[in-house]
Every structure is written in structure tokens, then in C-alpha cells.
Write an enzyme that holds these catalytic residues in place. Structure first.
Site, short mmCIF file in Angstrom:
data_model
loop_
_atom_site.label_atom_id
_atom_site.label_comp_id
_atom_site.label_asym_id
_atom_site.label_seq_id
_atom_site.Cartn_x
_atom_site.Cartn_y
_atom_site.Cartn_z
CB THR A 146 -0.91 -0.01 1.29
OG1 THR A 146 -1.76 -1.20 1.22
CG2 THR A 146 -1.69 1.22 1.28
CE LYS B 169 -5.08 -0.97 1.67
NZ LYS B 169 -5.46 -1.97 2.27
CE LYS C 29 1.42 2.35 4.10
NZ LYS C 29 2.14 0.94 3.88
P1 NAD Z 1 5.71 -5.90 7.38
O1 NAD Z 1 6.77 -4.67 7.94
O2 NAD Z 1 5.52 -7.15 8.29
O3 NAD Z 1 6.66 -6.59 6.12
C1 NAD Z 1 7.37 -5.91 5.38
C2 NAD Z 1 8.74 -6.49 5.06
O4 NAD Z 1 9.45 -5.71 3.89
C3 NAD Z 1 9.53 -6.76 6.38
O5 NAD Z 1 9.86 -8.04 6.31
C4 NAD Z 1 10.61 -5.96 5.62
O6 NAD Z 1 12.02 -6.68 6.46
C5 NAD Z 1 10.72 -6.06 4.26
N1 NAD Z 1 11.55 -5.24 3.67
C6 NAD Z 1 11.68 -3.75 3.86
N2 NAD Z 1 12.55 -3.42 2.87
C7 NAD Z 1 13.19 -4.06 2.32
C8 NAD Z 1 13.95 -4.44 1.12
N3 NAD Z 1 14.88 -3.12 0.74
N4 NAD Z 1 13.99 -5.47 0.53
C9 NAD Z 1 13.60 -6.74 0.86
N5 NAD Z 1 12.77 -6.82 1.94
C10 NAD Z 1 12.47 -5.40 2.71
O7 NAD Z 1 4.48 -5.22 6.72
P2 NAD Z 1 3.09 -6.03 6.36
O8 NAD Z 1 2.05 -5.98 7.27
O9 NAD Z 1 3.53 -7.32 5.63
O10 NAD Z 1 2.65 -5.14 5.11
C11 NAD Z 1 3.18 -4.75 4.05
C12 NAD Z 1 2.35 -4.15 3.05
O11 NAD Z 1 1.32 -4.37 3.01
C13 NAD Z 1 2.24 -2.50 3.62
O12 NAD Z 1 2.34 -1.74 2.52
C14 NAD Z 1 0.85 -2.51 4.40
O13 NAD Z 1 0.36 -1.07 4.28
C15 NAD Z 1 0.08 -3.38 3.60
N6 NAD Z 1 -0.95 -3.90 4.22
C16 NAD Z 1 -0.98 -4.80 5.04
C17 NAD Z 1 -1.94 -5.06 5.85
C18 NAD Z 1 -1.77 -5.69 7.38
O14 NAD Z 1 -2.97 -6.01 7.85
N7 NAD Z 1 -0.67 -6.08 7.84
C19 NAD Z 1 -3.30 -5.17 5.18
C20 NAD Z 1 -3.20 -4.66 4.18
C21 NAD Z 1 -2.06 -4.11 3.44
#
Ligand code: NAD
Length: 300
Positions: A94, A169, A244
Site C-alpha cells: 500500500t 485502496k 498510514k
Molecule cells: P511488514 O513490515 O510486516 O513487512 C514488510 C517486509 O518488507 C519486512 O519483512 C521487511 O524486512 C521487508 N523489507 C523492507 N525493505 C526491504 C527491502 N529493501 N528488500 C527486501 N525486503 C524489505 O509489513 P506488512 O504488514 O507485511 O505490510 C506490507 C504492506 O502491506 C504495507 O504496505 C501495508 O500497508 C500493506 N497491508 C498490510 C496489511 C496488514 O494487515 N498487515 C493489510 C493490507 C495491506
């Protein structure tokens, strides 16, 4: 069997990559966090040491990263210089609409097909393969994006050209934030008026106040189906995540000139709630702020 590169194996990406491996695709997975990488390997993915290695021979590249700056830099510095231009690139994070459009333009300039495909549904839906995807892509690229996303999806909807997925979204989540605050206010008023919460729930669920925040995700414990309210507002969709998305909506509104006073109010209330130490609580816990009863919530 498709060769998939999966970058970003956190709360969401971990389950999503696992679902691609489960249906028999060859998934080369990368994350900066060793624990996330180990989890993906245990779920049947091939853990690799760098983005360049993951994308080298991939037919589909999927990213699930925290925010716009991460997506911009991973695409610019690592994916676009190293992937095969025949690969289909899909970003499921997102992020802001401008970043999505900028990445789409950079990808197109190098001959790649690109789709922004943010998701609705939380970690449980990511694990279960029941996410809803909203896709911004050229119409001709949508069938391939839909096929690539299907092992992780309950539904995949084409929103329009690149950037339209992110637009859908943030509009959806602004609506969700506003509707949850409306439901919370209504319960707080009902309580002051001596109206029992379960009576109000039954009546409003069958009246014109009916909405998802009320009937599916009720912020009052013990009323309606089980929700995070019944678990002390743990798990679910964190206030920090809602904040966010509301910030992204307000930035987009400012740039586009849209009037979103309810979204602005929602952002202010969630920022206040997060600032009081409740960023980790489910977003429906904001009812305690409106009731003036924050002492019942442990800070998280
Ligand atoms: P998270 O922080 O758990 O996961 C993100 C991952 O990206 C981490 O494991 C981090 O180490 C990795 N990362 C960061 N920089 C990186 C790089 N340069 N190379 C490789 N890996 C890298 O976050 P999440 O909860 O999985 O959310 C991910 C996305 O999904 C976000 O944009 C969030 O807004 C969206 N989202 C989350 C939810 C939810 O309920 N968690 C729901 C809908 C959408």
C-alpha cells in the site's frame, strides 16, 4: 509452474509467498530480515541472498514492502536493472498513488509490464489466500496479473490504469476509517442515552445505519459476530496501519484538490489515539477515545 520472485516476506508477504509455493510455483524469496526469509523457506520457497538474485530468471516479480520509499528504491536500484524485461512486475504494497505511477512509468520505459495491486484483508486473509486485490494496469496486462495473483486471492478486480489500484485502496480505507468512527460515536451516544448496546446493534443492523463497521466489525465487545473488540482489541487491523492509509488519502486529497473533511477528521482522531500510546491496538478500539475511557486500554 511459474518462476516467481517474491520480495518482502513480512506479516503479509510471508503468507502470500507461501500460497504461491503451495500451488506449485517456483518461488525465489528475499527479505532483509533473516527470520522472514527462514519462514518463507520453511513454507516451500527458495530463500536467496539479494533482490537481484531473486529476479534474475523470474517470469513474475511480486513486491510486498512497507511504504512508497521502499518500493521506489527496490524497483529503481534492484528490480529494473536486473529483471528480464519480459517479466510481469506486480507491487502489492500500500503506497501513495504518485509513487505507484512513477514506478509504473520507469518500468514501462524499460519495456516491462507493471501492475499496482494493493490488497484488502489482513494477515489472516494473506495466510488463507483470500485477499481482495485491486489492480491498476493496462487493460491488456490485467489477465496475466489476475492469473499471477489468483493463488493469493478471493477476488481480483481491475480498477483502471497504473495507480488506480492504489487510488481504490486509499479511498476504500478512508471510507472505512470514517464509517468506523461514525459507528463508535453512535454507540457512545446510545450508551449515554441508556440504550443497551445489543439492542442498538440489532436495530441499526436492520436500519439505514447498517454498514460493514457495524455488522461485521462491531467495536463493542459481546455484540454481533466475534471481532477484535472481543479480544481486548488485539490483532486485527492496527491503528498505525489505518493512520498510514488515512495520511495517504489526505496527501492525495491535497494534491488533487478533493474536499475530504471527514477523512481529515478521521486522520486527526486516529493520530491522537495513536499518539496516546494505542498505535498497536485494532482500529475499532478508537471507541474508547470517544467514550473518554482510555484507562481501560493498556498502551500498545
Ligand atoms: P511488514 O513490515 O510486516 O513487512 C514488510 C517486509 O518488507 C519486512 O519483512 C521487511 O524486512 C521487508 N523489507 C523492507 N525493505 C526491504 C527491502 N529493501 N528488500 C527486501 N525486503 C524489505 O509489513 P506488512 O504488514 O507485511 O505490510 C506490507 C504492506 O502491506 C504495507 O504496505 C501495508 O500497508 C500493506 N497491508 C498490510 C496489511 C496488514 O494487515 N498487515 C493489510 C493490507 C495491506
Amino acid at each position: 509452474m511459474t518462476r516467481i520472485a517474491f520480495i518482502g516476506l513480512g506479516n503479509m508477504g510471508g503468507g502470500m509467498a507461501a500460497n504461491q509455493a503451495r500451488v506449485g510455483h517456483a518461488v525465489a524469496a528475499f527479505d532483509l530480515a533473516p527470520a522472514a526469509l527462514a519462514r518463507a523457506q520453511a513454507a516451500g520457497c527458495r530463500a536467496v541472498g539479494a533482490v537481484a538474485e531473486a529476479v534474475a530468471d523470474a517470469e513474475v516479480v511480486i513486491t510486498m514492502l512497507p511504504a512508497g520509499p521502499h518500493v521506489r528504491s527496490v524497483y529503481q536500484d534492484e528490480i529494473l536493472p536486473n529483471a528480464d524485461p519480459r517479466a510481469l512486475l506486480i507491487d502489492c504494497s500500500t503506497i501513495d498513488v504518485d509513487s505507484a505511477r512513477a514506478v509504473a512509468a520507469q518500468a514501462a520505459a524499460k519495456g516491462f509490464r507493471f501492475a499496482d495491486a494493493p490488497v484488502s484483508g489482513g494477515v489472516m486473509a494473506a495466510d488463507a489466500g483470500t485477499l481482495a486485490f485491486m489492480v491498476g494496469s493496462a487493460g491488456t496486462d490485467f489477465p496475466a496479473a489476475e492469473a499471477a495473483l489468483s493463488p493469493m486471492a478471493r477476488v481480483v478486480i481491475h480498477a483502471g490504469e497504473p495507480g488506480a489500484g492504489q487510488a481504490a485502496k486509499i479511498c476504500n480505507n478512508m471510507l472505512l476509517g470514517v464509517s468506523m468512527l461514525g459507528v463508535c460515536e453512535a454507540f457512545a451516544l446510545a450508551e449515554k442515552l441508556g440504550l443497551a448496546a445489543d439492542r442498538f446493534f440489532e436495530i441499526a443492523s436492520k436500519s439505514s445505519g447498517q454498514c460493514w463497521s457495524l455488522t461485521t466489525y462491531c467495536p463493542v465487545p459481546g455484540v454481533g459476530p466475534e471481532t477484535p473488540a472481543d479480544r481486548g482489541y488485539g490483532g486485527g487491523f492496527a491503528t498505525a496501519m489505518m493512520l498510514k492509509d488515512l495520511k495517504l488519502a489526505q496527501e492525495a486529497a491535497a494534491r488533487s484538490g478533493a474536499a475530504t473533511p471527514m477523512g481529515a477528521q478521521a486522520e486527526a482522531l486516529y493520530a491522537l489515539f495513536a499518539g496516546l500510546g494505542h498505535a498497536g491496538k485494532d482500529f475499532s478500539a478508537v471507541i474508547e477515545l470517544l467514550r473518554g475511557r482510555l484507562d481501560g486500554l493498556s498502551a500498545a
